[in-house]
Enzyme design. Structure first.
Site, PDB file in Angstrom:
ATOM      1  N   ASP A 140      60.532  18.225  38.395  1.00  0.00           N
ATOM      2  CA  ASP A 140      60.610  17.186  39.418  1.00  0.00           C
ATOM      3  C   ASP A 140      61.270  15.972  38.775  1.00  0.00           C
ATOM      4  O   ASP A 140      62.077  16.127  37.870  1.00  0.00           O
ATOM      5  CB  ASP A 140      59.221  16.874  39.976  1.00  0.00           C
ATOM      6  CG  ASP A 140      59.266  16.387  41.423  1.00  0.00           C
ATOM      7  OD1 ASP A 140      59.848  15.312  41.656  1.00  0.00           O
ATOM      8  OD2 ASP A 140      58.738  17.072  42.314  1.00  0.00           O
ATOM      9  N   HIS A 163      64.794  16.131  38.454  1.00  0.00           N
ATOM     10  CA  HIS A 163      65.383  15.481  39.621  1.00  0.00           C
ATOM     11  C   HIS A 163      65.913  14.092  39.310  1.00  0.00           C
ATOM     12  O   HIS A 163      66.159  13.300  40.214  1.00  0.00           O
ATOM     13  CB  HIS A 163      64.363  15.405  40.763  1.00  0.00           C
ATOM     14  CG  HIS A 163      63.950  16.756  41.278  1.00  0.00           C
ATOM     15  ND1 HIS A 163      63.005  16.915  42.274  1.00  0.00           N
ATOM     16  CD2 HIS A 163      64.353  18.008  40.940  1.00  0.00           C
ATOM     17  CE1 HIS A 163      62.844  18.221  42.513  1.00  0.00           C
ATOM     18  NE2 HIS A 163      63.648  18.892  41.711  1.00  0.00           N
TER      19      HIS A 163
END
Length: 316
Positions: A140, A163
């Site tokens: 993430d 991310h």
């Protein structure tokens, strides 16, 4: 220390030092198949008295399967975290909430690209936080700064996979809707990450402010989306129609160069009711070496300007 879903946690500590030469193994693969937060807005967050304490972590540590966040710091002041390694957290590796004057350095965080919600470092409602000289590879956000993050300085961080380094997502709920002000991300490198530097707000959303944000001296090595402002963020199905009410303003992207994995290297999509204000692109050089031509920039509902080299050609 009583934390129902945190492995190691501290609250209300002044002058805390967490350091060591070992690593924290969250045994995440046992829990990742049951994480449905990407499609279930009501999922339980994975992720809550001491005076002066020094903890030295030097051994191989293994968490209980019931724990999700590896290390949580709540209401910590004037403190340091350094020389830790965290691998395969079930959820967030390091969660920072309501802390002041905290330094995190020389940490290495590792989880597979496909591991769900394994943010590297998550910061909320905190002031004067410094993160430096670290390597974060996760599933993430490498670092996320949510509501109430103020005066955050991030430098010399390598991110990928993951991310990217993100502000947000902002504006989703009444309980967590404070301004984000005074963010500086500099001298960081993104290697094969989904995003590079990103600001994201929910749409529709409640009102708040994201202001005085600088991303500078950034190296991009095959990130999919190097520069992003996304004010239509809603990763869930069944999102309502509407615009973001988060005002994004005074944002600088300066000296950002490298290779974009996709054709749209600069993507700034702001709110239709509250356009971004004073966004500056300064000395951007992002090449695209795939098919269908050169890198492009796409902007919507943004007031700003561009200076110096602009590859792709500026959309401001």
């Amino acid at each position: 220390m009583f934390f129902t879903d945190t492995w190691i946690g501290f609250r209300y500590v002044d002058r805390l030092t967490v350091a060591g030469g070992g690593y924290l193994d969250g045994k995440g693969p046992a829990a990742w198949p049951y994480n449905d937060c990407h499609k279930n807005p009501g999922c339980k967050p994975l992720p809550a008295f001491m005076d002066s304490l020094k903890i030295i972590l030097t051994s191989y540590l293994v968490s209980n399967l019931n724990y999700s966040q590896t290390l949580r710091l709540d209401f910590i002041t004037n403190s340091r975290v350094h020389h830790l390694r965290s691998i395969n957290s079930k959820n967030t590796h390091i969660n920072v909430f309501a802390c002041t004057n905290l330094s995190i350095s020389q940490v290495r965080i590792t989880a597979p690209a496909e591991s769900p919600n394994t943010d590297g470092i998550r910061i909320g409602s905190s002031n004067t936080i410094k993160i430096s000289n670290s390597v974060i590879s996760t599933g993430d956000d490498c670092i996320s700064m949510v509501s109430g993050s103020q005066n955050i300085d991030i430098s010399y961080v390598a991110c990928g996979p993951g991310h990217g380094i993100s502000i947000g997502s902002l504006g989703r709920s009444h309980e967590n809707n404070d301004d984000v002000v005074g963010i500086r991300v500099s001298k960081c490198t993104f290697i094969g990450s989904d995003n590079g530097v990103r600001i994201k707000t929910w749409a529709p959303s409640l009102s708040s402010l994201a202001s005085n944000i600088t991303f500078e001296d950034i190296v991009i090595r095959n990130a999919r989306n190097p520069i992003v402002i996304d004010q239509q963020y809603c990763p869930l199905s069944g999102c309502m129609e509407g615009d973001s009410a988060v005002q994004v303003q005074n944002v600088i992207f300066r000296n950002i160069w490298g290779i974009s994995q996709t054709k749209v290297a600069v993507n700034i999509q702001c709110s239709g009711v509250l356009p971004c204000k004073n966004v500056q692109l300064i000395n951007i050089h992002l090449a695209y070496k795939g098919r269908n031509g050169h890198a492009t920039a796409v902007c919507s509902h943004v007031l700003g300007s561009s200076y110096g080299r602009q590859i792709p050609a500026g959309c401001l």
